[in-house]
Design a protein around this motif. Structure first.
Motif, PDB file in Angstrom:
ATOM      1  N   UNK A  62      33.839 -13.901  59.987  1.00 48.39           N
ATOM      2  CA  UNK A  62      33.908 -13.019  61.152  1.00 48.39           C
ATOM      3  C   UNK A  62      34.902 -13.539  62.180  1.00 48.39           C
ATOM      4  N   UNK A  63      35.007 -14.856  62.288  1.00 47.41           N
ATOM      5  CA  UNK A  63      36.003 -15.437  63.192  1.00 47.41           C
ATOM      6  C   UNK A  63      37.409 -15.063  62.716  1.00 47.41           C
ATOM      7  N   UNK A  64      37.634 -15.147  61.405  1.00 49.85           N
ATOM      8  CA  UNK A  64      38.936 -14.779  60.843  1.00 49.85           C
ATOM      9  C   UNK A  64      39.232 -13.302  61.106  1.00 49.85           C
ATOM     10  N   UNK A  65      38.238 -12.439  60.924  1.00 52.34           N
ATOM     11  CA  UNK A  65      38.432 -11.004  61.207  1.00 52.34           C
ATOM     12  C   UNK A  65      38.824 -10.809  62.664  1.00 52.34           C
ATOM     13  N   UNK A  66      38.134 -11.539  63.562  1.00 60.27           N
ATOM     14  CA  UNK A  66      38.329 -11.365  64.999  1.00 60.27           C
ATOM     15  C   UNK A  66      39.710 -11.823  65.441  1.00 60.27           C
ATOM     16  N   UNK A  67      40.353 -12.690  64.684  1.00 62.15           N
ATOM     17  CA  UNK A  67      41.706 -13.138  64.995  1.00 62.15           C
ATOM     18  C   UNK A  67      42.763 -12.246  64.336  1.00 62.15           C
ATOM     19  N   UNK A  68      42.536 -11.859  63.097  1.00 66.39           N
ATOM     20  CA  UNK A  68      43.549 -11.113  62.335  1.00 66.39           C
ATOM     21  C   UNK A  68      43.789  -9.725  62.909  1.00 66.39           C
ATOM     22  N   UNK A  69      42.735  -8.998  63.200  1.00 63.29           N
ATOM     23  CA  UNK A  69      42.868  -7.610  63.659  1.00 63.29           C
ATOM     24  C   UNK A  69      43.597  -7.510  64.994  1.00 63.29           C
ATOM     25  N   UNK A  70      43.227  -8.284  66.035  1.00 62.89           N
ATOM     26  CA  UNK A  70      43.982  -8.201  67.293  1.00 62.89           C
ATOM     27  C   UNK A  70      45.452  -8.599  67.145  1.00 62.89           C
ATOM     28  N   UNK A 109      42.631  -0.651  71.961  1.00 67.27           N
ATOM     29  CA  UNK A 109      42.495  -0.316  70.543  1.00 67.27           C
ATOM     30  C   UNK A 109      41.797  -1.430  69.782  1.00 67.27           C
ATOM     31  N   UNK A 110      42.266  -2.685  69.976  1.00 71.12           N
ATOM     32  CA  UNK A 110      41.617  -3.728  69.176  1.00 71.12           C
ATOM     33  C   UNK A 110      40.230  -4.087  69.695  1.00 71.12           C
ATOM     34  N   UNK A 111      39.971  -3.868  70.987  1.00 70.29           N
ATOM     35  CA  UNK A 111      38.605  -4.066  71.490  1.00 70.29           C
ATOM     36  C   UNK A 111      37.680  -3.027  70.879  1.00 70.29           C
ATOM     37  N   UNK A 112      38.121  -1.760  70.854  1.00 74.59           N
ATOM     38  CA  UNK A 112      37.318  -0.690  70.253  1.00 74.59           C
ATOM     39  C   UNK A 112      37.090  -0.968  68.772  1.00 74.59           C
ATOM     40  N   UNK A 113      38.129  -1.417  68.078  1.00 73.47           N
ATOM     41  CA  UNK A 113      38.034  -1.743  66.652  1.00 73.47           C
ATOM     42  C   UNK A 113      36.958  -2.794  66.422  1.00 73.47           C
ATOM     43  N   UNK A 114      37.001  -3.880  67.232  1.00 71.43           N
ATOM     44  CA  UNK A 114      36.030  -4.954  67.057  1.00 71.43           C
ATOM     45  C   UNK A 114      34.618  -4.498  67.441  1.00 71.43           C
ATOM     46  N   UNK A 115      34.513  -3.610  68.434  1.00 73.15           N
ATOM     47  CA  UNK A 115      33.197  -3.100  68.813  1.00 73.15           C
ATOM     48  C   UNK A 115      32.597  -2.253  67.693  1.00 73.15           C
ATOM     49  N   UNK A 161      29.165  -3.036  65.887  1.00 77.43           N
ATOM     50  CA  UNK A 161      28.103  -2.027  65.809  1.00 77.43           C
ATOM     51  C   UNK A 161      27.640  -1.834  64.375  1.00 77.43           C
ATOM     52  N   UNK A 162      28.587  -1.850  63.440  1.00 73.75           N
ATOM     53  CA  UNK A 162      28.218  -1.724  62.020  1.00 73.75           C
ATOM     54  C   UNK A 162      27.333  -2.873  61.575  1.00 73.75           C
ATOM     55  N   UNK A 163      27.663  -4.082  62.047  1.00 73.65           N
ATOM     56  CA  UNK A 163      26.878  -5.264  61.681  1.00 73.65           C
ATOM     57  C   UNK A 163      25.474  -5.172  62.267  1.00 73.65           C
TER      58      UNK A 163
END
Length: 216
Positions: free
Chosen positions: A149-157, A192-198, A202-204
């Protein structure tokens, strides 16, 4: 063609240039460095845990928090080695390039536009991979991997920020830079990336509601 002057002088005169943080080399460079370092360390920690798991299949890893969030459980799935080797090794190698470009941006180096587009392509592939692994982890395996999840949180932004930079700098062509919709989306990159991560969060929460409901 450099990222700072991807458009011609005439284009720059005719296209309203957004004063976005992604167009400031130092700010973008710092963002890439921080994201790359955190992503690299998370990938490295996953690799260390993977080798510990290989040495002792019964070991309790530092990221084995509970039945819902456990790196060890995810590592046992076949999808943890999509290309025949542990996925975390991809992260260890992949975060080097944005880290290097971040350092060069801070140093004031002129980065060619095609290099930034190349970074964009790499981050797009990385984002596609982490979204696939997100789906597999949460909806197929049914366990969340904290370090993943840390990797996801860095890659997407980083993907969103570099895409916004290339769009505003004209590295995708003057047509994209002139397009009002593209400019608005690029300027709203943080939203956009804040909404993406939210949405991911939410899915989790929904998927693991049995766990989160006990916290209230």
């Amino acid at each position: 063609m450099n990222t700072a002057d991807a458009l011609t002088d005439d284009d720059i005169d005719n296209v309203p240039r957004a004063r976005s943080w992604v167009l400031r080399p130092t700010t973008l460079g710092i963002f890439l460095i921080v994201g790359s370092v955190v992503g690299f360390l998370a990938s490295f920690a996953l690799a260390v845990e993977k080798y510990a798991k290989l040495e002792n299949p019964n070991v309790v890893l530092s990221c084995d928090l509970n039945p819902f969030f456990s790196c060890g459980s995810v590592m046992e799935a076949a999808e943890s080695q999509l290309f025949g080797f542990p996925n975390q090794l991809l992260g260890i190698g992949a975060f080097i390039f944005p880290l290097l470009l971040g350092v060069l941006l801070i140093a004031g180096a002129k980065i060619p536009g095609w290099v930034m587009v190349g970074l964009n392509i790499g981050l797009a592939l990385g984002t596609a991979l982490v979204m696939f692994l997100f789906y597999i982890s949460i909806y197929v395996i049914g366990v969340g991997c904290p370090w993943c999840m840390v990797v996801w949180t860095m890659t997407i932004p980083m993907f969103v920020a570099v895409t916004a930079h290339n769009a505003l700098a004209g590295n995708f062509g003057a047509g994209i830079a002139r397009n009002p919709i593209a400019r608005v989306l690029a300027k709203e990159n943080v939203a956009i990336f804040v909404l993406w991560m939210l949405i991911i969060a939410a899915c989790i929460v929904v998927q693991f509601w049995n766990y989160f409901s006990t916290m209230f």
